[in-house]
Scaffold this motif. Structure first.
Motif, PDB file in Angstrom:
ATOM      1  N   PRO A 194       0.830  -1.208   0.000  1.00  0.00           N
ATOM      2  CA  PRO A 194       0.000   0.000   0.000  1.00  0.00           C
ATOM      3  C   PRO A 194       0.869   1.265   0.000  1.00  0.00           C
ATOM      4  N   ALA A 195       0.258   2.382  -0.306  1.00  0.00           N
ATOM      5  CA  ALA A 195       0.983   3.630  -0.512  1.00  0.00           C
ATOM      6  C   ALA A 195       1.782   4.065   0.715  1.00  0.00           C
ATOM      7  N   HIS A 196       1.234   3.815   1.917  1.00  0.00           N
ATOM      8  CA  HIS A 196       1.928   4.299   3.104  1.00  0.00           C
ATOM      9  C   HIS A 196       3.220   3.514   3.384  1.00  0.00           C
ATOM     10  N   LYS A 197       3.400   2.375   2.703  1.00  0.00           N
ATOM     11  CA  LYS A 197       4.637   1.596   2.884  1.00  0.00           C
ATOM     12  C   LYS A 197       5.631   1.824   1.742  1.00  0.00           C
ATOM     13  N   ALA A 198       5.245   2.635   0.757  1.00  0.00           N
ATOM     14  CA  ALA A 198       6.094   2.817  -0.421  1.00  0.00           C
ATOM     15  C   ALA A 198       7.474   3.360  -0.056  1.00  0.00           C
ATOM     16  N   GLY A 199       7.523   4.317   0.859  1.00  0.00           N
ATOM     17  CA  GLY A 199       8.801   4.914   1.235  1.00  0.00           C
ATOM     18  C   GLY A 199       9.765   3.900   1.816  1.00  0.00           C
ATOM     19  N   SER A 200       9.279   3.068   2.745  1.00  0.00           N
ATOM     20  CA  SER A 200      10.162   2.079   3.371  1.00  0.00           C
ATOM     21  C   SER A 200      10.553   0.988   2.384  1.00  0.00           C
ATOM     22  N   MET A 201       9.636   0.633   1.452  1.00  0.00           N
ATOM     23  CA  MET A 201       9.956  -0.378   0.452  1.00  0.00           C
ATOM     24  C   MET A 201      11.065   0.114  -0.481  1.00  0.00           C
ATOM     25  N   LYS A 202      10.975   1.387  -0.882  1.00  0.00           N
ATOM     26  CA  LYS A 202      12.007   1.955  -1.743  1.00  0.00           C
ATOM     27  C   LYS A 202      13.347   2.033  -1.011  1.00  0.00           C
ATOM     28  N   LEU A 203      13.288   2.384   0.265  1.00  0.00           N
ATOM     29  CA  LEU A 203      14.519   2.448   1.060  1.00  0.00           C
ATOM     30  C   LEU A 203      15.160   1.066   1.167  1.00  0.00           C
ATOM     31  N   ASN A 204      14.323   0.035   1.380  1.00  0.00           N
ATOM     32  CA  ASN A 204      14.845  -1.321   1.458  1.00  0.00           C
ATOM     33  C   ASN A 204      15.510  -1.732   0.149  1.00  0.00           C
TER      34      ASN A 204
END
Length: 248
Positions: A205-215
């Protein structure tokens, strides 16, 4: 003629088998050592069995110095190591092969003449031989089976001498005509994947996009990628996009 590279002399004390003398010469030359001295070989000298076993290191046997006693063999040396498994009741410094050859390298570099004694196959060095030495070298072998073949002991010591010269990296990577990818190249690769994965709806979901990209960024930075790797991974993603377009 021996090479002019400063190095220790390896002294074989009363060696018994010509084959072991030849194998010792071969082991020495494997690691760039060519100063062999021999005292009182049991089967006389020269020895055709030694020549046969030495293979391409026969020159060491031709140039080996022959002596009648241990004292004579090291008479011109300023520091002598004796290889032995018997170190009890001997008040002398005891080195591992690695530490001994590091110490020898420093001494040779300072202009000292250094020798290493290796005992006969049957029982090793006698106490009178060891008494001539300034320090001992002992190999951390299985205490239930501590006996080393003469050539094996020479090989171990010669290898450590070579290492003490800085030859041979502990680990190296064959680059096969490429080079490591730069930080900028890896960043461009990460951006390429993020853009395409964004289009594919991967970051959900959109609210996890930042952490997924960082990973994902951390994943790319952990990989020891070459320039060839980076080009291949760009190609993989481009081909996947083309394949998806054809499917539509």
């Amino acid at each position: 003629m021996p090479t002019d590279i400063p190095q220790p002399s390896f002294v074989l004390i009363r060696p018994q088998m010509g084959e072991n003398i030849g194998a010792a010469a071969r082991a020495m030359w494997n690691f760039g050592l060519d100063r062999m001295r021999i005292t009182a070989p049991r089967d006389g000298w020269p020895n055709p069995k030694a020549d046969a076993m030495a293979s391409g290191a026969g020159r060491l046997l031709d140039e080996a110095q022959l002596f009648d006693s241990t004292e004579a063999a090291v008479g011109d040396c300023t520091f002598v190591y004796a290889t032995t498994a018997r170190t009890r009741d001997l008040t002398k410094p005891v080195f591992s092969p690695e530490a001994a050859m590091a110490d020898a390298a420093a001494r040779v570099g300072a202009g000292q003449k250094v020798a290493v004694l290796f005992g006969p196959e049957r029982a090793g060095l006698e106490n009178a031989d060891v008494a001539v030495a300034n320090a001992l070298i002992t190999v951390p072998v299985n205490p239930e089976f501590p006996s080393l073949n003469l050539a094996q002991c020479v090989l171990l010591t010669a290898y450590e001498w070579r290492r003490a010269q800085g030859a041979g990296d502990a680990m190296q990577v064959g680059m096969a005509g490429t080079d490591w990818a730069s930080t900028a190249e890896i960043a461009a690769l990460a951006s390429h994947y993020e853009e395409r994965l964004e289009e594919a709806g991967f970051f959900f979901p959109a609210h996890k996009a930042g952490s997924m990209k960082l990973n994902l960024r951390n994943l790319w930075s952990r990989m020891p990628l070459t320039q060839v790797d980076v080009r291949m991974l760009h190609g993989v993603m481009r081909q996947m996009v083309r394949w998806k377009s054809r499917g539509d």
